[in-house]
Design a protein around this motif. Structure first.
Motif, PDB file in Angstrom:
ATOM      1  N   SER A  50     -67.810  26.079  -4.611  1.00 24.17           N
ATOM      2  CA  SER A  50     -68.658  26.722  -3.618  1.00 24.17           C
ATOM      3  C   SER A  50     -68.602  28.227  -3.804  1.00 24.17           C
ATOM      4  N   TYR A  95     -73.656  16.350  -5.040  1.00 24.74           N
ATOM      5  CA  TYR A  95     -74.465  16.783  -3.916  1.00 24.74           C
ATOM      6  C   TYR A  95     -74.405  18.294  -3.767  1.00 24.74           C
ATOM      7  N   ALA A  97     -74.842  21.469  -1.271  1.00 22.96           N
ATOM      8  CA  ALA A  97     -74.587  21.633   0.156  1.00 22.96           C
ATOM      9  C   ALA A  97     -74.694  23.101   0.544  1.00 22.96           C
ATOM     10  N   LYS A  99     -74.106  25.921   4.180  1.00 26.22           N
ATOM     11  CA  LYS A  99     -73.627  26.060   5.551  1.00 26.22           C
ATOM     12  C   LYS A  99     -73.871  27.481   6.032  1.00 26.22           C
ATOM     13  N   PHE A 106     -69.726  21.970   5.622  1.00 19.56           N
ATOM     14  CA  PHE A 106     -71.084  22.138   5.146  1.00 19.56           C
ATOM     15  C   PHE A 106     -71.995  21.238   5.983  1.00 19.56           C
ATOM     16  N   TYR A 108     -75.749  21.169   5.575  1.00 25.35           N
ATOM     17  CA  TYR A 108     -77.001  20.774   4.937  1.00 25.35           C
ATOM     18  C   TYR A 108     -76.681  20.162   3.576  1.00 25.35           C
ATOM     19  N   TRP A 109     -77.403  19.091   3.237  1.00 25.05           N
ATOM     20  CA  TRP A 109     -77.082  18.353   2.017  1.00 25.05           C
ATOM     21  C   TRP A 109     -78.334  18.036   1.215  1.00 25.05           C
TER      22      TRP A 109
END
Length: 119
Positions: A50, A95, A97, A99, A106, A108-109
């Motif tokens: 991230s 995935y 993601a 935030k 997080f 949203y995906w």
């Protein structure tokens, strides 16, 4: 609301490379951090990497350090994961993601992208 659309992934032999991309739309100004998670069959979803808006807080899972690189284009609202020296254990659904600031989880995906690394 933020909508994430992923692209990339597929099948590759061990030692090969793949690139995953994720494009964000909607209230992108609210996004603080974006990242990539993966979930292998029978395992929990885990954080791969991230990065925050400024790029000064980037993290990688120990298992991918030195092999994967995350990059973010704030102008285009995209995040990319360059995966090199892939191993069969990297096989998973990946995935994207995102935030907002202040959130731990997080929120949203993306839709998920299959990555298969053959030995």
């Amino acid at each position: 609301q933020v909508h994430l659309v992923q692209s990339g992934g597929g099948l590759v032999q061990a030692g090969g490379s793949l690139r995953l991309s994720c494009a964000a739309s909607g209230r992108t100004v609210s996004i603080y951090a974006m990242g990539w998670f993966r979930q292998a069959p029978g395992k929990d979803r885990e954080l791969v990497s991230s990065t925050n808006w400024s790029g000064d807080n980037t993290v990688y899972a120990d298992s991918v350090k030195g092999r994967f690189t995350i990059s973010r284009d704030n102008a285009e609202n995209t995040v990319t994961l360059q995966m090199n020296s892939l191993k069969p254990e990297d096989t998973a659904v990946y995935y994207c993601a995102a935030k907002r600031r202040g959130l731990i989880q997080f929120e949203y995906w993306g839709q998920g992208t299959q990555v298969i690394v053959s030995s």
